[in-house]
Design an enzyme around this catalytic site. Sequence first.
Site, PDB file in Angstrom:
ATOM      1  N   GLU A   1       0.998  -1.272   0.241  1.00 14.44           N
ATOM      2  CA  GLU A   1       0.001   0.126   0.011  1.00 14.44           C
ATOM      3  C   GLU A   1       0.969   1.120  -0.112  1.00 14.44           C
ATOM      4  OE1 GLU A   1      -2.820   0.434   3.252  1.00 14.44           O
ATOM      5  OE2 GLU A   1      -3.718   2.148   2.320  1.00 14.44           O
TER       6      GLU A   1
ATOM      7  N   GLY B   1       3.287   2.425  10.659  1.00 13.15           N
ATOM      8  CA  GLY B   1       3.141   1.620  11.979  1.00 13.15           C
ATOM      9  C   GLY B   1       2.913   0.261  11.895  1.00 13.15           C
ATOM     10  N   ALA B   2       2.026  -0.125  10.794  1.00 14.16           N
ATOM     11  CA  ALA B   2       1.667  -1.695  10.465  1.00 14.16           C
ATOM     12  C   ALA B   2       0.947  -1.565   9.164  1.00 14.16           C
ATOM     13  CB  ALA B   2       0.837  -2.074  11.752  1.00 14.16           C
TER      14      ALA B   2
ATOM     15  N   GLU C   1      -1.993  -3.851   7.142  1.00 11.49           N
ATOM     16  CA  GLU C   1      -3.242  -4.963   7.249  1.00 11.49           C
ATOM     17  C   GLU C   1      -3.349  -6.105   6.304  1.00 11.49           C
ATOM     18  OE1 GLU C   1      -3.789  -1.837   6.508  1.00 11.49           O
ATOM     19  OE2 GLU C   1      -5.537  -1.442   5.006  1.00 11.49           O
ATOM     20  N   ASN C   2      -2.368  -6.334   5.438  1.00 14.47           N
ATOM     21  CA  ASN C   2      -2.337  -7.439   4.582  1.00 14.47           C
ATOM     22  C   ASN C   2      -3.061  -8.548   4.868  1.00 14.47           C
ATOM     23  OD1 ASN C   2       0.059  -5.985   3.390  1.00 14.47           O
ATOM     24  ND2 ASN C   2       1.224  -6.939   4.911  1.00 14.47           N
TER      25      ASN C   2
ATOM     26  N   GLU D   1      -5.209  -3.048  12.818  1.00 13.21           N
ATOM     27  CA  GLU D   1      -4.919  -3.884  11.490  1.00 13.21           C
ATOM     28  C   GLU D   1      -5.840  -5.180  11.438  1.00 13.21           C
ATOM     29  OE1 GLU D   1      -3.183  -2.383   9.738  1.00 13.21           O
ATOM     30  OE2 GLU D   1      -2.347  -0.914  10.912  1.00 13.21           O
TER      31      GLU D   1
ATOM     32  N   GLU E   1      -9.833   3.916   6.465  1.00 12.96           N
ATOM     33  CA  GLU E   1      -9.083   4.527   7.587  1.00 12.96           C
ATOM     34  C   GLU E   1      -9.776   5.237   8.387  1.00 12.96           C
ATOM     35  OE1 GLU E   1      -6.428   3.232   8.181  1.00 12.96           O
ATOM     36  OE2 GLU E   1      -5.562   2.352   6.304  1.00 12.96           O
TER      37      GLU E   1
HETATM   38 ZN   LIG Z   1      -5.307   1.382   8.859  1.00 16.35          ZN
END
Ligand SMILES: [Zn+2]
Length: 868
Positions: free
Chosen positions: A125, A265-266, A268-269, A302, A324
């Site tokens: 992303e 930060g992270a 979400e795959n 996530e 988001e």
């Molecule tokens: Zn997000």
Amino acid sequence: MSDTTATVKYRKDYAPTDFRIDQVHLDFFLEDEYALVTAELNFSRRTDSNATKLFLDGEDLELQEIYIDGMALSAEQYLLSDEGLQLLDVAESFVLKTVVKIQPQLNTSLSGLYKSGSMFCTQCESLGFRRITYYLDRPDVMTTFKVSLSADKEKFPVLLSNGNLMDSGDTADGRHYSEWHDPHPKPSYLFALVAGDLGVLRDTFTTCSGKLVSLYVYSEHENADKLAYAMQSLIESMKWDEEVYGFEYDLEIYNIVAVGDFNMGAMENKSLNVFNTAYVLSSPETATDSDYEGIEGVIGHEYFHNYTGNRITCRDWFQLTLKEGLTVFRDQQFSADMGDAALKRIDDVNVLRSVQFREDMGPMAHPIRPDSYVAMDNFYTSTVYNKGAEVIRMMHTLVGADGFRSGSDLYFERYDGQAVSCDDFRLSIADANNRDFSQFELWYSQAGTPKISLSSSYDADAQRFVLSCEQSCQPTPGQDEKLPFHIPLLTALFDKDGNELAGERVLELCEQRQDFVFENITTEPVVSALRKFSAPVTLDFEQSDSDLQVLMSYDSDTFNRWEAGQRFATRAIFDLMTSLAEGKSIAPSPKFLDSMVEIANDKQLSPGMKSYLLCLPGHAALSGQLDVIDPELLQSARKVLRTAVADRLQDKFSELYDAMSSDEAYEPSQEQIGRRRLRNVCLSYLSVASTGNGVEMCATQFADASNMTDSVSALACLANLDVPQRQTALSDFFEKWQDEDLVVDKWLSVQASSSASDTFARVVALKEHPAFDIRNPNKVRSLIRTFAANPVHFHSADGEGYRFVADCVLELDKLNPQIAARIASAFAQWHRYEPSRSLQMKQQLQRISEQDKLSPDTSEIVKLSLQA
Ligand SMILES: [Zn+2]
């Protein structure tokens, strides 16, 4: 980086693709110095199209082989450019096979497939997948993925991708492979791959319908003992999402991998979340209370994306807030349910005001659903995320919790498995509740922070109180005139003794000017408006010091109780600024100091709440309320008030400090966090009191601390002071923690945020320190970005802070444009500073803009900033 010319993309230009991708099979052959990616894509033309050309995105790929339906293509059948691959004559349906070579070990942008330490990982992303293979790299192209990967077994014993594990085994030459199938259609930005030698923590979760899910949290071996809290947070998230939204996990396996080099930060795959180590690893010795809170919140965030983002995704990147804003709102609800809801709300509003409100005042101001962009990565903003969450929260307030759940159910009934727009979500909430949210759409299309001016009148004979509300919104770039927003204002009325005269009501402000009438009001009331911060607005409402004191002491809404205190403190600080500017020295507001004494002595308040009420507003929140910022003057005024509070309450702070001490074993529980927080707030005041032994107390706490919260709190106090204990503490801290990356990050940021006189010299030296690495985003954030937010030293009058940060931007731009652009935004507010600083900041922006081959990311930020 390819030197692409910056082009602007517009939301209004959206059109679906001519071709669908019906399925994808990817094969990765991983070696230390390169990776071979074989992609088989099944295309079919949409019935409403007769296109015979097809353009596929691709960046930094070396095409080795290309076939259609098994036949190798000749050079006349396709065109290659820096942006991708064009197929010149294709049939209605066909299978494209490509083999490309990429070099993950040279990828410093950390977008696409890259190496973090010795591990392979991905970040796709928003536009990273095109750096892996040729593809329709956009979120509305959803398909099912089969992925196989192979690598040296000894170096990369763990091989992961999305979906369920179908097969694995050994091959010749010491290599091994694994095969994955994800049955849920997904866009390319949710693809992920990880290969490495990793430690793991395993657990299981049984879903509400009784399905068993295997859970794995991975990290480098040396950190494998720091994964328990992340796992616990994952299990809590899975339970919470079933209970509150009815969302049950939909695969057999869920993997989380912690990665040391990560831009965000992270991510979400689907079923393979890749995380910044900062949001996974924890132990009482190395992580603070707020690290624990961050882990819980981000793991939840996530995980919640699995439905809001992955099952239903965005039609195009302009709709980013669809996933988001909604998911930030959901993670805020989750953290509120897990901890102290009122304090969580204060934290969230603090972030909104100090970051998002500033965005709204600058050249980058944009609606939560932007209309155009140059570099999409620049639009992962606080506006899209945090204000986006506030917009969802307003809908929740307008329809209530049950109504919101019905709306969410309807949204999934209508759109599960699809790529949709913000309008589709808004209309689902409206339709499920028979509401008209057409005016509410303006929150998506208009930028800026609305201002609500309140005035009131009271008729004692008629026992009638009228609250008059007027809304306005400053122009923002490209939007001179704004239409009135639909704003929910939670309001209640109290008498002077804090008794409720009118219970909480949602006032719906839809006109530019509107009166709200309250009947049977027996005495002139004190108004508690915008309770729980029910809308992302500023309030212009003259309330007397005594009214603010009533709210501070009695308001039944904890948020507004805190808010009254902040408004009172802000007034005291701005009064001091005026006096200082006139060269006068006056004592801080005695009434305000009295109110702080009252709070400190209040036995009903929880320690956590007391700690929030005792904190003065931060520099960012304060400067947001000034027309012209003089950072030095603001800092001096805040310091005068802080010292006055410290001196007035010195004995009480010592008493509270002792009362909050404890030798219990560390737990990140709400109760313990509150006590530690209050104790450290007291310590911080004592460290600046004019007399007493605050400095020794800091040194003692630092030496004796059994957890990172207490250790780094004491260190931060010392780092602000020009005292000999400072250097000892900083050296000891580094000596002890030099092998713990995340703790070294704290050591850097404590020094970069210091108000001590030698901070600039220190930061310059730290940039050359072996512990600093400009290729690692966490290190850059800890040192450079923290320094660029230092209210004193970044803004030092001689401009050395500005020059240094601009140099860093130029250096970073060649390595990691996303991070460079983020740092460059520190200059975006230049036009709001006093003339001399303003000019110097602008000069640095100009210097950056003149750099050859500036990335589109940085160039967009700098150009927009200069237009202000
Ligand atoms: Zn997000």
